[in-house]
Scaffold this active site. Sequence first.
Site, PDB file in Angstrom:
ATOM      1  N   GLY A  52       0.840  -1.189   0.000  1.00  0.00           N
ATOM      2  CA  GLY A  52       0.000   0.000   0.000  1.00  0.00           C
ATOM      3  C   GLY A  52       0.878   1.244   0.000  1.00  0.00           C
ATOM      4  N   GLN A  57       3.125   9.951   1.383  1.00  0.00           N
ATOM      5  CA  GLN A  57       4.422   9.268   1.573  1.00  0.00           C
ATOM      6  C   GLN A  57       5.418   9.622   0.466  1.00  0.00           C
ATOM      7  OE1 GLN A  57       2.291   5.296   2.368  1.00  0.00           O
ATOM      8  NE2 GLN A  57       4.175   5.082   3.549  1.00  0.00           N
ATOM      9  N   CYS A 100       5.619  -0.308   7.640  1.00  0.00           N
ATOM     10  CA  CYS A 100       5.327   0.916   6.891  1.00  0.00           C
ATOM     11  C   CYS A 100       6.576   1.326   6.130  1.00  0.00           C
ATOM     12  CB  CYS A 100       4.901   2.027   7.855  1.00  0.00           C
ATOM     13  SG  CYS A 100       4.510   3.570   7.016  1.00  0.00           S
ATOM     14  N   LEU A 101       6.392   1.661   4.854  1.00  0.00           N
ATOM     15  CA  LEU A 101       7.544   2.052   4.036  1.00  0.00           C
ATOM     16  C   LEU A 101       8.155   3.366   4.548  1.00  0.00           C
ATOM     17  CD1 LEU A 101       5.992   1.134   0.569  1.00  0.00           C
ATOM     18  CD2 LEU A 101       7.614  -0.214   1.933  1.00  0.00           C
ATOM     19  N   HIS A 142      -4.687   1.507   7.705  1.00  0.00           N
ATOM     20  CA  HIS A 142      -3.314   2.002   7.872  1.00  0.00           C
ATOM     21  C   HIS A 142      -3.068   3.162   6.892  1.00  0.00           C
ATOM     22  CE1 HIS A 142       1.227   1.188   8.130  1.00  0.00           C
ATOM     23  NE2 HIS A 142       1.121   1.971   7.074  1.00  0.00           N
ATOM     24  N   GLU A 143      -3.507   2.968   5.635  1.00  0.00           N
ATOM     25  CA  GLU A 143      -3.277   4.008   4.617  1.00  0.00           C
ATOM     26  C   GLU A 143      -4.151   5.239   4.895  1.00  0.00           C
ATOM     27  OE1 GLU A 143      -0.751   3.632   2.888  1.00  0.00           O
ATOM     28  OE2 GLU A 143      -0.490   1.488   3.188  1.00  0.00           O
ATOM     29  N   HIS A 146      -2.548   7.550   7.223  1.00  0.00           N
ATOM     30  CA  HIS A 146      -1.561   8.449   6.602  1.00  0.00           C
ATOM     31  C   HIS A 146      -2.227   9.752   6.135  1.00  0.00           C
ATOM     32  CE1 HIS A 146       2.206   6.217   6.482  1.00  0.00           C
ATOM     33  NE2 HIS A 146       1.623   5.149   5.961  1.00  0.00           N
TER      34      HIS A 146
HETATM   35  O1  K1U Z   1       3.950   2.269   3.966  1.00  0.00           O
HETATM   36  C1  K1U Z   1       2.850   1.789   3.789  1.00  0.00           C
HETATM   37  O2  K1U Z   1       1.854   2.375   4.133  1.00  0.00           O
HETATM   38  C2  K1U Z   1       2.766   0.432   3.118  1.00  0.00           C
HETATM   39  C3  K1U Z   1       2.720  -0.731   4.082  1.00  0.00           C
HETATM   40  C4  K1U Z   1       1.288  -1.213   4.146  1.00  0.00           C
HETATM   41  C5  K1U Z   1       0.890  -2.097   5.278  1.00  0.00           C
HETATM   42  C6  K1U Z   1       1.586  -3.244   5.597  1.00  0.00           C
HETATM   43  C7  K1U Z   1       1.163  -4.049   6.639  1.00  0.00           C
HETATM   44  C8  K1U Z   1       0.045  -3.730   7.338  1.00  0.00           C
HETATM   45  C9  K1U Z   1      -0.633  -2.598   7.041  1.00  0.00           C
HETATM   46  C10 K1U Z   1      -0.233  -1.775   6.004  1.00  0.00           C
HETATM   47  C11 K1U Z   1       3.639  -1.803   3.521  1.00  0.00           C
HETATM   48  O3  K1U Z   1       3.480  -2.231   2.428  1.00  0.00           O
HETATM   49  S1  K1U Z   1       4.940  -2.373   4.541  1.00  0.00           S
HETATM   50  C12 K1U Z   1       5.685  -3.646   3.552  1.00  0.00           C
HETATM   51  C13 K1U Z   1       4.887  -4.902   3.477  1.00  0.00           C
HETATM   52  O4  K1U Z   1       3.958  -5.089   4.225  1.00  0.00           O
HETATM   53  C14 K1U Z   1       5.223  -5.933   2.474  1.00  0.00           C
HETATM   54  C15 K1U Z   1       6.302  -5.796   1.635  1.00  0.00           C
HETATM   55  C16 K1U Z   1       6.596  -6.793   0.715  1.00  0.00           C
HETATM   56  C17 K1U Z   1       5.806  -7.903   0.617  1.00  0.00           C
HETATM   57  C18 K1U Z   1       4.728  -8.063   1.444  1.00  0.00           C
HETATM   58  C19 K1U Z   1       4.433  -7.074   2.375  1.00  0.00           C
HETATM   59 ZN    ZN Z   2       2.452   3.292   6.084  1.00  0.00          ZN
END
Ligand code: K1U
Ligand code: ZN
Length: 178
Positions: A52, A57, A100-101, A142-143, A146
Amino acid sequence: MPIFRAMTIREIITAPDPRLKVISKPVAEVTAETRALMDDMLETMYAAPGIGLAAIQIGVPLRIIVMDLAKDDEEPDPRYYINPEILEAAEETAPYEEGCLSVPDVYDTVERPDYVKLRFIDYHGEIRTMEASGLTATCIQHEMDHLEGILFIDHLSRLKRSMVLKKLAKQKRLEAEA
Ligand code: K1U
Ligand code: ZN
């Protein structure tokens, strides 16, 4: 004649950064520019990689989210949510270990409603409603946080959050010195 535009991978802002605290503004109209931004967001999310991304971001304070929860062995399933609103949320919550990225290398458990009903505008500018549960519900909430300037670490204890922010600030200082 169709006009093709190369998608751009943008830089993802990481905490601590005041831009991540900004409340994003609604999109007034879905235009070619909005779609180009969403294309860049998706490309940025896939490259990270993540599941996401909210526009803030990448430094754009607009109420836009992209997501793709397809597994590695499935076809891509990009989703676009413009001006999302929660219409209903379950009282029951479910825990999920979130990442979260914008908060690199930090994962922790957050409890959120395990079902939500949403209204949003899609990629083509159409108003839609959707019911979500499981990871879809977790990720969309979560998004949507943000969009309000909230990070998942804001749901943790004050002690945990301040430890994470100190670690991230130190990481940034070291990177700046290198
Ligand atoms: O930064 C963000 O908002 C994105 C975040 C989204 C998220 C992940 C987990 C729970 C709620 C919201 C991510 O994408 S973190 C990376 C991640 O979860 C992932 C990366 C590679 C493969 C699978 C998952
Ligand atoms: Zn995030």
